[in-house]
Design a protein around this motif. Structure first.
Motif, PDB file in Angstrom:
ATOM      1  N   ALA A 267       0.848  -1.203   0.000  1.00 59.48           N
ATOM      2  CA  ALA A 267       0.000   0.000   0.000  1.00 59.48           C
ATOM      3  C   ALA A 267       0.883   1.253   0.000  1.00 59.48           C
ATOM      4  CB  ALA A 267      -0.934  -0.007   1.206  1.00 59.48           C
ATOM      5  N   GLY A 268       1.936   1.230   0.786  1.00 57.39           N
ATOM      6  CA  GLY A 268       2.872   2.362   0.825  1.00 57.39           C
ATOM      7  C   GLY A 268       3.577   2.559  -0.514  1.00 57.39           C
ATOM      8  N   ILE A 269       3.924   1.455  -1.153  1.00 57.02           N
ATOM      9  CA  ILE A 269       4.616   1.530  -2.449  1.00 57.02           C
ATOM     10  C   ILE A 269       3.703   2.155  -3.504  1.00 57.02           C
ATOM     11  CG2 ILE A 269       5.525   0.095  -4.334  1.00 57.02           C
ATOM     12  CD1 ILE A 269       6.705  -1.772  -2.186  1.00 57.02           C
ATOM     13  N   VAL A 270       2.433   1.779  -3.478  1.00 57.68           N
ATOM     14  CA  VAL A 270       1.477   2.311  -4.464  1.00 57.68           C
ATOM     15  C   VAL A 270       1.356   3.832  -4.309  1.00 57.68           C
ATOM     16  CG1 VAL A 270      -0.971   2.355  -5.112  1.00 57.68           C
ATOM     17  CG2 VAL A 270       0.198   0.164  -4.767  1.00 57.68           C
ATOM     18  N   VAL A 271       1.283   4.300  -3.081  1.00 59.50           N
ATOM     19  CA  VAL A 271       1.160   5.749  -2.848  1.00 59.50           C
ATOM     20  C   VAL A 271       2.436   6.472  -3.296  1.00 59.50           C
ATOM     21  CG1 VAL A 271       0.937   7.540  -1.082  1.00 59.50           C
ATOM     22  CG2 VAL A 271      -0.485   5.479  -0.960  1.00 59.50           C
ATOM     23  N   ALA A 272       3.580   5.959  -2.874  1.00 60.80           N
ATOM     24  CA  ALA A 272       4.846   6.642  -3.159  1.00 60.80           C
ATOM     25  C   ALA A 272       5.152   6.674  -4.653  1.00 60.80           C
ATOM     26  CB  ALA A 272       5.984   5.964  -2.406  1.00 60.80           C
ATOM     27  N   SER A 273       4.669   5.675  -5.399  1.00 60.02           N
ATOM     28  CA  SER A 273       5.020   5.589  -6.815  1.00 60.02           C
ATOM     29  C   SER A 273       3.942   6.178  -7.723  1.00 60.02           C
ATOM     30  CB  SER A 273       5.287   4.139  -7.205  1.00 60.02           C
ATOM     31  OG  SER A 273       4.124   3.362  -7.029  1.00 60.02           O
ATOM     32  N   ALA A 274       2.946   6.844  -7.141  1.00 60.97           N
ATOM     33  CA  ALA A 274       1.826   7.345  -7.962  1.00 60.97           C
ATOM     34  C   ALA A 274       2.311   8.259  -9.083  1.00 60.97           C
ATOM     35  CB  ALA A 274       0.819   8.075  -7.075  1.00 60.97           C
ATOM     36  N   LYS A 275       3.262   9.164  -8.769  1.00 56.94           N
ATOM     37  CA  LYS A 275       3.761  10.092  -9.787  1.00 56.94           C
ATOM     38  C   LYS A 275       4.555   9.348 -10.861  1.00 56.94           C
ATOM     39  CE  LYS A 275       2.460  14.305  -8.794  1.00 56.94           C
ATOM     40  NZ  LYS A 275       2.485  14.804  -7.435  1.00 56.94           N
ATOM     41  N   THR A 276       5.324   8.352 -10.426  1.00 61.67           N
ATOM     42  CA  THR A 276       6.119   7.561 -11.375  1.00 61.67           C
ATOM     43  C   THR A 276       5.191   6.810 -12.328  1.00 61.67           C
ATOM     44  OG1 THR A 276       7.728   7.247  -9.600  1.00 61.67           O
ATOM     45  CG2 THR A 276       7.949   5.823 -11.535  1.00 61.67           C
ATOM     46  N   VAL A 277       4.169   6.167 -11.773  1.00 56.95           N
ATOM     47  CA  VAL A 277       3.233   5.398 -12.592  1.00 56.95           C
ATOM     48  C   VAL A 277       2.484   6.346 -13.539  1.00 56.95           C
ATOM     49  CG1 VAL A 277       1.188   3.910 -12.538  1.00 56.95           C
ATOM     50  CG2 VAL A 277       3.056   3.522 -10.915  1.00 56.95           C
ATOM     51  N   ALA A 278       2.156   7.553 -13.062  1.00 57.21           N
ATOM     52  CA  ALA A 278       1.480   8.531 -13.934  1.00 57.21           C
ATOM     53  C   ALA A 278       2.388   8.912 -15.109  1.00 57.21           C
ATOM     54  CB  ALA A 278       1.091   9.776 -13.130  1.00 57.21           C
ATOM     55  N   LEU A 279       3.685   9.028 -14.847  1.00 54.18           N
ATOM     56  CA  LEU A 279       4.641   9.322 -15.927  1.00 54.18           C
ATOM     57  C   LEU A 279       4.652   8.180 -16.942  1.00 54.18           C
ATOM     58  CD1 LEU A 279       7.174  10.795 -17.189  1.00 54.18           C
ATOM     59  CD2 LEU A 279       8.562   9.515 -15.533  1.00 54.18           C
ATOM     60  N   LEU A 280       4.685   6.955 -16.450  1.00 58.78           N
ATOM     61  CA  LEU A 280       4.691   5.793 -17.349  1.00 58.78           C
ATOM     62  C   LEU A 280       3.410   5.764 -18.179  1.00 58.78           C
ATOM     63  CD1 LEU A 280       6.027   3.084 -14.855  1.00 58.78           C
ATOM     64  CD2 LEU A 280       7.333   4.578 -16.383  1.00 58.78           C
ATOM     65  N   GLU A 281       2.316   6.111 -17.528  1.00 60.02           N
ATOM     66  CA  GLU A 281       1.016   6.162 -18.215  1.00 60.02           C
ATOM     67  C   GLU A 281       1.060   7.197 -19.347  1.00 60.02           C
ATOM     68  OE1 GLU A 281      -2.250   4.704 -18.857  1.00 60.02           O
ATOM     69  OE2 GLU A 281      -2.594   4.690 -16.704  1.00 60.02           O
ATOM     70  N   ARG A 282       1.567   8.406 -19.026  1.00 58.70           N
ATOM     71  CA  ARG A 282       1.644   9.468 -20.040  1.00 58.70           C
ATOM     72  C   ARG A 282       2.502   9.070 -21.235  1.00 58.70           C
ATOM     73  NH1 ARG A 282       2.579  12.782 -15.741  1.00 58.70           N
ATOM     74  NH2 ARG A 282       4.755  13.200 -16.235  1.00 58.70           N
ATOM     75  N   CYS A 283       3.559   8.299 -20.956  1.00 53.44           N
ATOM     76  CA  CYS A 283       4.471   7.930 -22.041  1.00 53.44           C
ATOM     77  C   CYS A 283       3.957   6.737 -22.839  1.00 53.44           C
ATOM     78  CB  CYS A 283       5.853   7.611 -21.474  1.00 53.44           C
ATOM     79  SG  CYS A 283       6.680   9.056 -20.809  1.00 53.44           S
ATOM     80  N   GLY A 284       2.903   6.095 -22.351  1.00 51.60           N
ATOM     81  CA  GLY A 284       2.324   4.978 -23.098  1.00 51.60           C
ATOM     82  C   GLY A 284       2.846   3.603 -22.697  1.00 51.60           C
ATOM     83  N   VAL A 285       3.638   3.543 -21.614  1.00 49.94           N
ATOM     84  CA  VAL A 285       4.202   2.253 -21.200  1.00 49.94           C
ATOM     85  C   VAL A 285       3.087   1.254 -20.888  1.00 49.94           C
ATOM     86  CG1 VAL A 285       5.645   1.104 -19.458  1.00 49.94           C
ATOM     87  CG2 VAL A 285       6.225   3.410 -20.229  1.00 49.94           C
TER      88      VAL A 285
END
Ligand SMILES: [Fe+2]
Ligand SMILES: [Fe+2]
Length: 304
Positions: A267-285
């Motif tokens: 749960a902590g990892i999901v919160v901390a990585s939200a911005k990283t995952v959003a970046l991956l989403e924007r790039c189409g990963v």
């Protein structure tokens, strides 16, 4: 890039003061809610002095971890970028910014251990030995099956780590119960990291644009595990501190297992990585076939 235009006027290494312990050493070493084992019933009932000892060790291990990580992981990849050896063609100014990041990170490593030294001297609580090697082996282990892509894995590690926003960076500077030297140190660090965050978001876009389809596929497979391993709390230091504090081996095992359980860690990892995952989403990963499912299966519950 724009974020680095005022680096000579703003960077901590250029203009920041040396942080030293002040007259509030009776305050907390670290926010208690960020020390998982401190909330365990067996530790909650322990004498205050012992809880302070565990808090001090938690702070030390975080600072020692930071000092090693900046050099062994962040500088390792960022120097390659600065030298034009990352495989991603970048304009000269972006390579110079990477060199500025290396300077920042080396300085973060220095003041992290400097603060350990100063707090040790002021409080008389010595830091337990810290061993970074197991963490690094685990982190690098993501790429063990792909030795031909070792540099790529190292670039992913730095992109992930430099775009994470941990509750620690957010919470420590604001916590009035924590001693000033710790709050100031984390705030200084966070200010530099905002620039780095902007840089690595741009860098990842460039990297992704360079990759062929088989490398993109590999990257989308590796990323969930790179994120998880970057954020997984190392329990070794907590274990050592609990042992020295007098908990039996059996109690130490129990405290660590129950304080760092899979569900709350993830749960902590999901919160901390939200911005990283959003970046991956924007790039189409996440748009690659199967990528979204792989993130979901790895426990990233916010990926839809
Ligand atoms: Fe840093
Ligand atoms: Fe950084």
């Amino acid at each position: 890039m724009r974020a680095f235009k005022s680096w000579y006027e703003d960077a901590g290494v250029r203009v920041g003061p040396r942080r030293r312990p002040g007259d509030d050493l009776d305050k907390k070493f670290f926010p208690e809610h960020l020390i998982p084992h401190l909330g365990h019933p067996l530790v909650q009932d322990a004498p205050e002095e012992l809880r302070r000892y565990l808090s001090a060790q938690h702070l030390y291990q975080w600072l020692n971890f930071t000092a090693e990580f900046e050099v062994a992981v962040v500088m390792r990849a960022t120097q390659q970028i600065a030298d034009g050896r990352s495989g991603v063609p970048l304009a000269r100014e972006l390579r110079r910014d990477a060199m500025r990041i290396c300077v920042d990170e080396r300085y973060h490593a220095l003041y992290s251990v400097d603060v350990v030294d100063l707090i040790e001297d002021s409080t008389g609580i010595p830091s337990l030995p810290y061993d970074f090697a197991p963490f690094l082996a685990h982190l690098d282990g993501v790429g063990d099956s792909y030795p031909q892509h070792r540099e790529l894995v190292q670039l992913l590690q730095v992109v992930v780590f430099e775009t994470l926003i941990t509750s620690l960076i957010e919470d420590v500077p604001k916590d009035p119960e924590v001693m000033t030297v710790v709050r100031d140190t984390v705030r200084d660090h966070a200010e530099d990291e905002r620039r780095h965050h902007a840089y690595f978001a741009v860098f990842f876009k460039e990297l992704w644009a360079q990759l062929g389809s088989s490398e993109r596929e590999l990257v989308s497979r590796l990323l969930p595990e790179v994120i998880i391993r970057s954020l997984q709390p190392a329990t070794q230091a907590a274990r050592a501190a609990l042992g020295v504090a007098g908990f039996s081996a059996a109690h130490t095992d129990q405290i660590v297992a129950e304080s760092f359980d899979r569900t709350s860690v993830m749960a902590g990892i999901v919160v901390a990585s939200a911005k990283t995952v959003a970046l991956l989403e924007r790039c189409g990963v996440l748009d690659l076939p199967g990528a979204r499912e792989r993130f979901q299966n790895a426990g990233f519950t916010t990926v839809r």
